[in-house]
Scaffold this active site. Structure first.
Site, PDB file in Angstrom:
ATOM      1  N   SER A 219       2.869  26.484  -6.219  1.00 48.31           N
ATOM      2  CA  SER A 219       4.253  26.645  -6.757  1.00 48.31           C
ATOM      3  C   SER A 219       3.709  26.321  -8.475  1.00 48.31           C
ATOM      4  O   SER A 219       3.604  25.187  -8.096  1.00 48.31           O
ATOM      5  CB  SER A 219       5.285  26.758  -5.990  1.00 48.31           C
ATOM      6  OG  SER A 219       6.120  26.175  -7.578  1.00 48.31           O
TER       7      SER A 219
ATOM      8  N   HIS B 157       3.224  31.100  -6.607  1.00 45.89           N
ATOM      9  CA  HIS B 157       3.614  31.344  -5.679  1.00 45.89           C
ATOM     10  C   HIS B 157       4.598  30.769  -7.169  1.00 45.89           C
ATOM     11  O   HIS B 157       4.330  29.885  -7.981  1.00 45.89           O
ATOM     12  CB  HIS B 157       4.387  29.954  -4.601  1.00 45.89           C
ATOM     13  CG  HIS B 157       6.090  29.988  -4.737  1.00 45.89           C
ATOM     14  ND1 HIS B 157       7.001  30.924  -3.554  1.00 45.89           N
ATOM     15  CD2 HIS B 157       7.468  29.464  -5.374  1.00 45.89           C
ATOM     16  CE1 HIS B 157       7.988  30.527  -3.666  1.00 45.89           C
ATOM     17  NE2 HIS B 157       8.297  29.551  -4.103  1.00 45.89           N
TER      18      HIS B 157
ATOM     19  N   ASP C  50       7.852  29.968  -9.224  1.00 44.71           N
ATOM     20  CA  ASP C  50       9.430  30.371  -8.627  1.00 44.71           C
ATOM     21  C   ASP C  50      10.153  31.410 -10.456  1.00 44.71           C
ATOM     22  O   ASP C  50      10.484  30.303 -11.352  1.00 44.71           O
ATOM     23  CB  ASP C  50       9.569  28.818  -8.574  1.00 44.71           C
ATOM     24  CG  ASP C  50       9.968  29.089  -7.595  1.00 44.71           C
ATOM     25  OD1 ASP C  50      10.097  29.124  -6.228  1.00 44.71           O
ATOM     26  OD2 ASP C  50       9.089  27.376  -6.672  1.00 44.71           O
TER      27      ASP C  50
ATOM     28  N   MET D  19      13.970  31.024 -11.444  1.00 39.22           N
ATOM     29  CA  MET D  19      15.676  31.085 -11.802  1.00 39.22           C
ATOM     30  C   MET D  19      16.252  31.366 -13.006  1.00 39.22           C
ATOM     31  O   MET D  19      15.932  31.329 -13.745  1.00 39.22           O
ATOM     32  CB  MET D  19      15.562  29.443 -11.911  1.00 39.22           C
ATOM     33  CG  MET D  19      14.726  28.684 -10.582  1.00 39.22           C
ATOM     34  SD  MET D  19      14.308  26.748 -10.663  1.00 39.22           S
ATOM     35  CE  MET D  19      13.189  26.399  -9.740  1.00 39.22           C
TER      36      MET D  19
ATOM     37  N   HIS E 104       9.907  34.524  -6.391  1.00 44.02           N
ATOM     38  CA  HIS E 104      10.629  33.304  -5.552  1.00 44.02           C
ATOM     39  C   HIS E 104      11.587  34.022  -6.565  1.00 44.02           C
ATOM     40  O   HIS E 104      12.333  32.902  -7.565  1.00 44.02           O
ATOM     41  CB  HIS E 104      10.550  32.501  -5.132  1.00 44.02           C
ATOM     42  CG  HIS E 104      11.586  32.246  -4.454  1.00 44.02           C
ATOM     43  ND1 HIS E 104      11.687  30.244  -4.278  1.00 44.02           N
ATOM     44  CD2 HIS E 104      12.496  32.004  -4.024  1.00 44.02           C
ATOM     45  CE1 HIS E 104      12.716  29.972  -3.992  1.00 44.02           C
ATOM     46  NE2 HIS E 104      13.561  31.008  -3.597  1.00 44.02           N
TER      47      HIS E 104
ATOM     48  N   MET F  29      15.560  33.046  -7.923  1.00 44.51           N
ATOM     49  CA  MET F  29      16.886  32.553  -7.815  1.00 44.51           C
ATOM     50  C   MET F  29      17.391  32.836  -8.457  1.00 44.51           C
ATOM     51  O   MET F  29      17.028  31.934  -9.631  1.00 44.51           O
ATOM     52  CB  MET F  29      16.404  31.034  -7.547  1.00 44.51           C
ATOM     53  CG  MET F  29      15.448  30.557  -6.697  1.00 44.51           C
ATOM     54  SD  MET F  29      14.567  28.693  -6.782  1.00 44.51           S
ATOM     55  CE  MET F  29      13.148  29.147  -7.292  1.00 44.51           C
TER      56      MET F  29
ATOM     57  N   MET G 288      14.182  28.255   2.883  1.00 39.71           N
ATOM     58  CA  MET G 288      13.888  26.692   2.337  1.00 39.71           C
ATOM     59  C   MET G 288      13.918  25.583   2.801  1.00 39.71           C
ATOM     60  O   MET G 288      14.818  25.190   3.705  1.00 39.71           O
ATOM     61  CB  MET G 288      14.870  26.893   0.888  1.00 39.71           C
ATOM     62  CG  MET G 288      15.505  28.161  -0.161  1.00 39.71           C
ATOM     63  SD  MET G 288      13.510  28.103  -0.672  1.00 39.71           S
ATOM     64  CE  MET G 288      14.120  27.016  -1.492  1.00 39.71           C
TER      65      MET G 288
ATOM     66  N   GLY H 123      10.022  18.763  -5.942  1.00 40.88           N
ATOM     67  CA  GLY H 123       9.694  17.552  -5.657  1.00 40.88           C
ATOM     68  C   GLY H 123      10.999  16.912  -5.409  1.00 40.88           C
ATOM     69  O   GLY H 123      10.979  15.843  -4.698  1.00 40.88           O
TER      70      GLY H 123
ATOM     71  N   ASP I 226       9.363  26.767   1.710  1.00 35.95           N
ATOM     72  CA  ASP I 226       9.115  26.197   0.376  1.00 35.95           C
ATOM     73  C   ASP I 226      10.483  25.137   0.164  1.00 35.95           C
ATOM     74  O   ASP I 226      11.423  25.065   0.164  1.00 35.95           O
ATOM     75  CB  ASP I 226       9.501  26.976  -0.581  1.00 35.95           C
ATOM     76  CG  ASP I 226      10.116  27.416  -1.478  1.00 35.95           C
ATOM     77  OD1 ASP I 226       9.449  25.864  -2.448  1.00 35.95           O
ATOM     78  OD2 ASP I 226      10.409  28.039  -2.780  1.00 35.95           O
TER      79      ASP I 226
ATOM     80  N   SER J  21       4.425  20.112  -6.417  1.00 37.79           N
ATOM     81  CA  SER J  21       3.840  19.056  -6.642  1.00 37.79           C
ATOM     82  C   SER J  21       2.909  18.433  -5.546  1.00 37.79           C
ATOM     83  O   SER J  21       1.787  17.524  -5.955  1.00 37.79           O
ATOM     84  CB  SER J  21       5.489  17.694  -6.369  1.00 37.79           C
ATOM     85  OG  SER J  21       5.877  17.826  -5.397  1.00 37.79           O
TER      86      SER J  21
HETATM   87  C1  DX5 Z   1      12.573  24.531  -5.214  1.00 36.74           C
HETATM   88  C2  DX5 Z   1      11.377  26.016  -5.811  1.00 36.74           C
HETATM   89  C3  DX5 Z   1       9.678  25.580  -5.195  1.00 36.74           C
HETATM   90  C4  DX5 Z   1       8.938  24.659  -5.729  1.00 36.74           C
HETATM   91  C5  DX5 Z   1       8.665  23.759  -4.371  1.00 36.74           C
HETATM   92  O1  DX5 Z   1      13.446  25.601  -5.809  1.00 36.74           O
HETATM   93  O2  DX5 Z   1      11.728  27.230  -4.600  1.00 36.74           O
HETATM   94  O3  DX5 Z   1       9.024  26.631  -5.059  1.00 36.74           O
HETATM   95  O4  DX5 Z   1       8.614  24.751  -6.423  1.00 36.74           O
HETATM   96  O5  DX5 Z   1       8.133  22.561  -4.918  1.00 36.74           O
HETATM   97  P1  DX5 Z   1       7.494  20.735  -4.200  1.00 36.74           P
HETATM   98  O6  DX5 Z   1       6.923  21.418  -3.444  1.00 36.74           O
HETATM   99  O7  DX5 Z   1       7.171  19.961  -5.041  1.00 36.74           O
HETATM  100  O8  DX5 Z   1       9.116  20.592  -3.299  1.00 36.74           O
HETATM  101 ZN    ZN Z   2      10.175  28.632  -4.641  1.00 37.75          ZN
END
Ligand code: DX5
Ligand code: ZN
Length: 229
Positions: A8, A33, A35, A37, A66, A68, A137, A145, A175, A198
């Site tokens: 990600s 990946h 993200d 948002m 992804h 969100m 999720m 993180g 994820d 992370s």
């Molecule tokens: C969270 C994201 C993830 C995030 C995962 O809302 O959808 O893709 O980057 O991060 P880690 O692997 O650090 O939990």
């Molecule tokens: Zn994600």
């Protein structure tokens, strides 16, 4: 099924995305990946279609987008045109989830449906046959993180059996909080695409981190064999 690793880029250095992408693809990752948002479905705002378009020019990797976001149906075309290969939206944000899957397929892309930790797999039972992927999720979406939520393991396992019983092809992606330890737990219950932010971008040796998260291949027994036990 061989495991696919999807770093990600939420945990990457946004000032150097091209080189960050190269690090993880050189390190053996199959997917990238991304993200997205919107500041409404989740509190933060991250990456838009414009960034995906720029990244597409410098990378041939498989882009796993992804979303969100609220009203995902309004965003599908922009991200498809920008170069997404797979577009995943949240079932919690969709009024007409089945139609959104059709919309994504009409644009020639793979379609994924994501579930928050508090959402039951009954919400996607009618979508599994048409979706290419279900994203479970393992943290509440919004931030990198966070700590892996163990209670999702039972859900992943039920989903694995649901897909098997329907005799359909559907990937299970996870994820949130994935590292070398939690990777083993999710792979054991049937996940085959692993997102990690992370644990990969925070590692001193990225290729080694990807290798550790991939782990050793787990052979799953088919349901019929389970029945004979
Ligand atoms: C969270 C994201 C993830 C995030 C995962 O809302 O959808 O893709 O980057 O991060 P880690 O692997 O650090 O939990
Ligand atoms: Zn994600």
């Amino acid at each position: 099924m061989a495991t696919i690793i999807a770093p990600s880029i939420l945990s990457a250095d946004f000032a150097n995305l091209e080189s960050e992408l190269k690090k993880v693809t050189d390190g053996g990752a199959e997917y990238i990946h991304i993200d997205v948002m919107d500041g409404t479905f989740v509190p933060e705002i991250t990456i838009g279609a414009g960034v995906v378009k720029s990244l597409r020019k410098v990378s041939n990797a498989f882009f796993d987008v992804h979303l969100m976001v609220e009203h995902p149906e309004t965003q599908i075309k922009s991200f498809a045109d920008a170069g997404a290969d797979l577009i995943t939206f949240h079932v919690e944000a969709a009024k007409h989830a089945h139609r959104i899957i059709q919309q994504i397929h009409e644009l020639g892309k793979k379609a994924g449906v994501a579930l928050n930790p508090g959402t039951s797999i009954s919400m996607i039972e009618e979508l599994v046959e048409d979706a290419d992927l279900i994203l479970v999720m393992t943290v509440n979406p919004g931030y990198g993180g966070q700590k892996f939520i163990e209670s999702q393991l039972g859900k992943i396992h039920m989903l694995y059996h649901m897909i098997e019983e329907m005799e359909t092809d559907c990937d299970i992606e996870v994820d949130g909080g994935i590292n070398a330890e939690t990777s083993k737990l999710v792979r054991e219950v049937g996940a085959n695409i692993l997102v990690a932010g992370s644990a990969i971008f925070g590692a001193a040796d990225i290729a080694q981190a990807i290798k550790d998260i991939r782990g050793k291949e787990i052979i799953h027994h088919h349901h019929d064999e389970d029945d004979e036990e």
